[in-house]
Design an enzyme around this catalytic site. Structure first.
Site, mmCIF file in Angstrom:
data_model
loop_
_atom_site.group_PDB
_atom_site.id
_atom_site.type_symbol
_atom_site.label_atom_id
_atom_site.label_comp_id
_atom_site.label_asym_id
_atom_site.label_seq_id
_atom_site.Cartn_x
_atom_site.Cartn_y
_atom_site.Cartn_z
ATOM 1 N N SER A 117 1.207 -60.642 0.160
ATOM 2 C CA SER A 117 2.152 -60.420 1.326
ATOM 3 C C SER A 117 1.789 -61.168 2.604
ATOM 4 C CB SER A 117 2.897 -58.460 1.468
ATOM 5 O OG SER A 117 3.193 -59.122 2.881
ATOM 6 N N TYR A 141 0.904 -50.376 5.130
ATOM 7 C CA TYR A 141 1.662 -51.737 3.948
ATOM 8 C C TYR A 141 0.692 -53.004 4.578
ATOM 9 C CZ TYR A 141 4.016 -55.085 1.518
ATOM 10 O OH TYR A 141 4.663 -56.545 0.018
ATOM 11 N N LYS A 145 -2.140 -54.012 1.281
ATOM 12 C CA LYS A 145 -2.091 -55.286 0.712
ATOM 13 C C LYS A 145 -3.258 -56.256 0.583
ATOM 14 C CE LYS A 145 1.790 -55.610 -1.806
ATOM 15 N NZ LYS A 145 1.835 -55.632 -3.266
#
Length: 325
Positions: A117, A141, A145
Site C-alpha cells: 500500500s 495499517y 504493510k
C-alpha cells in the site's frame, strides 16, 4: 502453472483471479470471507475457505494444488479503523504474512507478489511519490504493510544462498476503484466510490470534506487507479518472478496525475445521471492537499498503464454496484 491468491474472494483479489485465468495461469483461492464474498470466486476455481493464520491449511493448499507462487492480497485494509484496532491489524497483516511465508518455505514455494500500500509513505510532503521516498506510515495499517515488505526482504536475504531462494516484489497503490466484471463490486464501507454510490442510491447527498486546499479546485487530489489495471500488474509481476526475470523490491502503481474529489463528484453526476451538488463539510484532520504516485518503474517492468478515464472508472463501478441489487 498454478498460483495461490490469498484474499481471492475480495474486491481486488477476485479481479486478480480473473486476470490470472485470462493469462492462462490456474488460480487457487484462500479466503476467510471476513470481507470477501464466495460469489466473487468464479465457478471452477478451487476455493479454500479459511484463514491465512492457519499455517497447516495454507501449506496443505500449496502442496495439494502444486502452487508455483503466491499473490498475497489478504489483509485488514482499513487504515482509519486500524487506529482503533491495532492488534487486530497486526494479527491479520503481520502475523498473516509471516504464516504465509512460513507455509511457502515448508512447501518449497519460492515466488510471492505482495499487495502492499502507498500507506507506507504516510503523508509525504512532496507532490509526486517515488519508491525511494522515506517511509513514514501514519497508521497501524501502513505500518503493518511496511513490516510485510521487510519480512519479504529479510526472507529473501536469508534464503539467497539456498537451493530455494525467495523471489518477491511488493506493489504499492492508493485508491483502487471501478470494476472489470459486473459480478464484482467494492463493498468497503470506507472507500470514496462505494460511499458515494450508497448515498446516491439512498437519495442522500454525498459529502466533500474541505474545499479550501491548495489545489486547482480546492479539493484533495489523490491517486485513483482502476482495479483492472491493478490486477493486470499483479499478473505480469507473477509472470516475471516465475520466469526468473529481474524485478524491483517494490513498485508504485500510481496515476502520475491524480484526480480531485470534485472531479470525482462531477463524474459521478455525469455518469449516473443523478444531478447533485456535494455537501461541503469541514476538513478531516491530517488530510494533505495532494498525494499522487509515479508509476514509471511499473510502466517499465510491469506493463503498467492507466487505461481508464475517470468516467470509465465511475461507470464500471456504478454498473457493478447496481448489478449487485
Amino acid at each position: 502453472m498454478t498460483w495461490l491468491v490469498t484474499g481471492g474472494a475480495g474486491y481486488i483479489g477476485a479481479h486478480v483471479v480473473r486476470a490470472l485465468a485470462a493469462a492462462g495461469i490456474d488460480p487457487v483461492v484462500i479466503d476467510d470471507l471476513s470481507s470477501g464474498h464466495a460469489s466473487f470466486v468464479p465457478e471452477g476455481v478451487p476455493f479454500v475457505e479459511g484463514t491465512i493464520l492457519d499455517q497447516a491449511l495454507v501449506e496443505d493448499t500449496l502442496r495439494t494444488h502444486g502452487v508455483e507462487g503466491v499473490i498475497h492480497v489478504a489483509g485488514f485494509k482499513y487504515a482509519g479503523v486500524s487506529v482503533q484496532r491495532p492488534l487486530h491489524t497486526y494479527e491479520q497483516n503481520v502475523e498473516g504474512t509471516r504464516v504465509v511465508l512460513a507455509a511457502m518455505a515448508a512447501a518449497g514455494v519460492t515466488n510471492i507478489v505482495f499487495s502492499s500500500s502507498a500507506a507506507v509513505y504516510g503523508t509525504p510532503d512532496v507532490p509526486l511519490v517515488t519508491e525511494d521516498l522515506p517511509k513514514r506510515p501514519a497508521s497501524p495499517y501502513g505500518e503493518s504493510k511496511l513490516i510485510g515488505e521487510w519480512m519479504l526482504r529479510d526472507q529473501g536475504v536469508a534464503t539467497a544462498g539456498s537451493s530455494q531462494p525467495l523471489r518477491h516484489t511488493s506493489l504499492r497503490y492508493f485508491n483502487v476503484v471501478g470494476s472489470s466484471d459486473t459480478s464484482i463490486y467494492d463493498s468497503s464501507p470506507h472507500n470514496l466510490f462505494p460511499l458515494v454510490f450508497e448515498a446516491l442510491l439512498a437519495g442522500n447527498t454525498p459529502k466533500i470534506f474541505g474545499d479550501d486546499y491548495d489545489t486547482p479546485d480546492g479539493t484533495n487530489v489523490r491517486d485513483y487507479v482502476h482495479v483492472g489495471d491493478i490486477a493486470a500488474a499483479h499478473v505480469v509481476a507473477a509472470q516475471r518472478l516465475a520466469a526468473g526475470e529481474q524485478v524491483e523490491p517494490a513498485y508504485n502503481l500510481g496515476s502520475q496525475n491524480g484526480l480531485s474529489v470534485r472531479e470525482i463528484m462531477d463524474a459521478m453526476a455525469r455518469v449516473t445521471g443523478i444531478a447533485f451538488e456535494p455537501e461541503i463539510s469541514p476538513r478531516r484532520p491530517g488530510d494533505p492537499d495532494r498525494i499522487v504516485a509515479t508509476g514509471e518503474l511499473a510502466a517499465r517492468d510491469l506493463d503498467w498503464a492507466n487505461r481508464f478515464s475517470v468516467d470509465d472508472m465511475v461507470r464500471s463501478g456504478w454498473e457493478a454496484r447496481r448489478a449487485a441489487g
